[in-house]
Scaffold this active site. Structure first.
Site, PDB file in Angstrom:
ATOM      1  N   LYS A 112       0.824  -1.213   0.000  1.00 59.22           N
ATOM      2  CA  LYS A 112       0.000   0.000   0.000  1.00 59.22           C
ATOM      3  C   LYS A 112       0.863   1.271   0.000  1.00 59.22           C
ATOM      4  O   LYS A 112       2.061   1.220   0.300  1.00 59.22           O
ATOM      5  CB  LYS A 112      -0.925  -0.016   1.212  1.00 59.22           C
ATOM      6  CG  LYS A 112      -1.997  -1.117   1.167  1.00 59.22           C
ATOM      7  CD  LYS A 112      -2.919  -1.004   2.381  1.00 59.22           C
ATOM      8  CE  LYS A 112      -4.026  -2.054   2.364  1.00 59.22           C
ATOM      9  NZ  LYS A 112      -4.936  -1.915   3.537  1.00 59.22           N
TER      10      LYS A 112
ATOM     11  N   TYR B 194     -12.293  -3.153  -3.604  1.00 53.86           N
ATOM     12  CA  TYR B 194     -12.855  -3.112  -2.239  1.00 53.86           C
ATOM     13  C   TYR B 194     -14.386  -3.127  -2.255  1.00 53.86           C
ATOM     14  O   TYR B 194     -15.005  -2.692  -1.273  1.00 53.86           O
ATOM     15  CB  TYR B 194     -12.332  -1.889  -1.499  1.00 53.86           C
ATOM     16  CG  TYR B 194     -10.913  -2.051  -0.972  1.00 53.86           C
ATOM     17  CD1 TYR B 194     -10.576  -3.102  -0.107  1.00 53.86           C
ATOM     18  CD2 TYR B 194      -9.915  -1.143  -1.317  1.00 53.86           C
ATOM     19  CE1 TYR B 194      -9.282  -3.252   0.380  1.00 53.86           C
ATOM     20  CE2 TYR B 194      -8.606  -1.284  -0.823  1.00 53.86           C
ATOM     21  CZ  TYR B 194      -8.312  -2.341   0.025  1.00 53.86           C
ATOM     22  OH  TYR B 194      -7.031  -2.489   0.518  1.00 53.86           O
TER      23      TYR B 194
ATOM     24  N   PHE C  69     -16.066   3.513   6.351  1.00 47.60           N
ATOM     25  CA  PHE C  69     -14.696   3.881   5.989  1.00 47.60           C
ATOM     26  C   PHE C  69     -14.400   3.755   4.493  1.00 47.60           C
ATOM     27  O   PHE C  69     -13.275   3.996   4.065  1.00 47.60           O
ATOM     28  CB  PHE C  69     -13.681   3.060   6.809  1.00 47.60           C
ATOM     29  CG  PHE C  69     -13.807   1.557   6.631  1.00 47.60           C
ATOM     30  CD1 PHE C  69     -13.234   0.916   5.539  1.00 47.60           C
ATOM     31  CD2 PHE C  69     -14.481   0.792   7.568  1.00 47.60           C
ATOM     32  CE1 PHE C  69     -13.334  -0.458   5.379  1.00 47.60           C
ATOM     33  CE2 PHE C  69     -14.591  -0.597   7.416  1.00 47.60           C
ATOM     34  CZ  PHE C  69     -14.010  -1.225   6.316  1.00 47.60           C
TER      35      PHE C  69
ATOM     36  N   ARG D 127      -1.698 -14.164   4.835  1.00 45.26           N
ATOM     37  CA  ARG D 127      -2.510 -13.517   5.879  1.00 45.26           C
ATOM     38  C   ARG D 127      -1.800 -13.580   7.242  1.00 45.26           C
ATOM     39  O   ARG D 127      -1.801 -12.616   7.994  1.00 45.26           O
ATOM     40  CB  ARG D 127      -3.892 -14.178   5.996  1.00 45.26           C
ATOM     41  CG  ARG D 127      -4.786 -14.038   4.783  1.00 45.26           C
ATOM     42  CD  ARG D 127      -5.347 -12.659   4.565  1.00 45.26           C
ATOM     43  NE  ARG D 127      -6.171 -12.145   5.633  1.00 45.26           N
ATOM     44  CZ  ARG D 127      -6.898 -11.030   5.541  1.00 45.26           C
ATOM     45  NH1 ARG D 127      -6.912 -10.313   4.409  1.00 45.26           N
ATOM     46  NH2 ARG D 127      -7.598 -10.590   6.546  1.00 45.26           N
TER      47      ARG D 127
ATOM     48  N   THR E 184      -5.865  -7.053  10.811  1.00 43.03           N
ATOM     49  CA  THR E 184      -6.156  -5.807  10.094  1.00 43.03           C
ATOM     50  C   THR E 184      -5.734  -4.573  10.891  1.00 43.03           C
ATOM     51  O   THR E 184      -5.152  -3.636  10.333  1.00 43.03           O
ATOM     52  CB  THR E 184      -7.675  -5.737   9.799  1.00 43.03           C
ATOM     53  OG1 THR E 184      -8.057  -6.917   9.095  1.00 43.03           O
ATOM     54  CG2 THR E 184      -8.017  -4.507   8.978  1.00 43.03           C
TER      55      THR E 184
ATOM     56  N   ARG F  52       2.189  -6.088   9.981  1.00 41.26           N
ATOM     57  CA  ARG F  52       1.381  -5.018  10.571  1.00 41.26           C
ATOM     58  C   ARG F  52       1.716  -4.811  12.047  1.00 41.26           C
ATOM     59  O   ARG F  52       1.719  -3.681  12.531  1.00 41.26           O
ATOM     60  CB  ARG F  52      -0.106  -5.335  10.392  1.00 41.26           C
ATOM     61  CG  ARG F  52      -0.583  -5.138   8.942  1.00 41.26           C
ATOM     62  CD  ARG F  52      -1.925  -5.806   8.721  1.00 41.26           C
ATOM     63  NE  ARG F  52      -2.577  -5.377   7.482  1.00 41.26           N
ATOM     64  CZ  ARG F  52      -3.675  -5.949   7.017  1.00 41.26           C
ATOM     65  NH1 ARG F  52      -4.241  -6.957   7.661  1.00 41.26           N
ATOM     66  NH2 ARG F  52      -4.221  -5.504   5.899  1.00 41.26           N
TER      67      ARG F  52
ATOM     68  N   ASN G 299      -2.192   0.350   7.171  1.00 41.45           N
ATOM     69  CA  ASN G 299      -1.722  -0.952   7.657  1.00 41.45           C
ATOM     70  C   ASN G 299      -0.870  -1.684   6.632  1.00 41.45           C
ATOM     71  O   ASN G 299      -0.736  -2.897   6.674  1.00 41.45           O
ATOM     72  CB  ASN G 299      -2.891  -1.788   8.170  1.00 41.45           C
ATOM     73  CG  ASN G 299      -3.907  -2.090   7.091  1.00 41.45           C
ATOM     74  OD1 ASN G 299      -3.707  -1.745   5.929  1.00 41.45           O
ATOM     75  ND2 ASN G 299      -4.988  -2.763   7.454  1.00 41.45           N
TER      76      ASN G 299
ATOM     77  N   HIS H 142      -2.157  -5.344   1.653  1.00 42.13           N
ATOM     78  CA  HIS H 142      -3.382  -6.110   1.396  1.00 42.13           C
ATOM     79  C   HIS H 142      -2.983  -7.516   1.014  1.00 42.13           C
ATOM     80  O   HIS H 142      -2.017  -7.706   0.274  1.00 42.13           O
ATOM     81  CB  HIS H 142      -4.180  -5.483   0.237  1.00 42.13           C
ATOM     82  CG  HIS H 142      -5.235  -6.412  -0.290  1.00 42.13           C
ATOM     83  ND1 HIS H 142      -6.484  -6.509   0.277  1.00 42.13           N
ATOM     84  CD2 HIS H 142      -5.217  -7.329  -1.310  1.00 42.13           C
ATOM     85  CE1 HIS H 142      -7.194  -7.430  -0.369  1.00 42.13           C
ATOM     86  NE2 HIS H 142      -6.443  -7.946  -1.339  1.00 42.13           N
TER      87      HIS H 142
ATOM     88  N   GLU I 215      -9.410 -11.021  -7.669  1.00 41.11           N
ATOM     89  CA  GLU I 215      -8.537  -9.852  -7.512  1.00 41.11           C
ATOM     90  C   GLU I 215      -7.408  -9.869  -8.534  1.00 41.11           C
ATOM     91  O   GLU I 215      -7.054  -8.827  -9.092  1.00 41.11           O
ATOM     92  CB  GLU I 215      -7.961  -9.831  -6.083  1.00 41.11           C
ATOM     93  CG  GLU I 215      -9.016  -9.523  -5.018  1.00 41.11           C
ATOM     94  CD  GLU I 215      -8.494  -9.650  -3.585  1.00 41.11           C
ATOM     95  OE1 GLU I 215      -9.291  -9.474  -2.652  1.00 41.11           O
ATOM     96  OE2 GLU I 215      -7.292  -9.925  -3.400  1.00 41.11           O
TER      97      GLU I 215
END
Ligand code: IDP
Ligand code: MG
Length: 139
Positions: A18, A58, A66, A94, A100, A111, A121, A124, A135
């Site tokens: 990100k 998303y 948000f 993950r 998250t 994270r 964070n 993704h 995706e």
């Protein structure tokens, strides 16, 4: 992105490095941690997401409070999109990312070690093999 034909036992996960991770110089660290877990890079590109791509990526969150902030943030500067592949790649990614909310993410996760808050964070990762395919096709 175009991805090579895979072994049927293997999974793929779409990872986005990100804007905050790139701005803070944490792209290499993030990618390196995932590689060291054993998942392999099979496709990668740097791009700046536009609103349409962000809203699609998303879409599951479109009714959340948000959502607009999330779209603004992910489109605010370039990201790196990577397809990682390997056995159980979705769960491996993950786990390596951590929860998250960085406040709740365990130390030792990306994270948990570097995240500042839930909006920033760093990374993704797809949450299922099915969503990973969708995706990856988007990108
Ligand atoms: P994930 O990235 O761990 O899969 P999701 O629940 O899919 O988490 O949420 C997508 C992204 O939306 C998160 O990474 C985070 O940046 C943002 N987000 C999730 N929940 C909140 C929230 O309660 N407030 C603000 N941003 C959030
Ligand atoms: Mg998610």
């Amino acid at each position: 992105m175009q991805v090579k034909q895979s072994n049927p036992n293997e999974q793929r996960s779409l990872v986005l490095i990100k804007p905050d991770a790139i701005q803070r110089g944490l792209a290499g660290e993030t990618i390196s941690r995932l590689e060291r877990r054993g998942v392999k890079i099979v496709a990668m590109k740097m791009l700046q997401m536009d609103k349409t791509l962000a809203q699609r990526h998303y879409a599951i969150h479109k009714d959340k409070a948000f959502f607009n902030k999330l779209v603004d943030f992910i489109t605010s500067s370039p990201i790196i999109a990577i397809v990682f592949q390997g056995k159980d790649a979705v769960e491996i990614v993950r786990q390596t990312m951590g929860r998250t909310d960085p406040v709740k993410a365990l130390p030792g996760t990306i994270r948990g070690d570097f995240g500042l808050d839930i909006e920033h964070n760093l990374i993704h990762g797809s949450d299922s093999a099915e969503n990973a395919s969708a995706e990856i096709n988007l990108f």
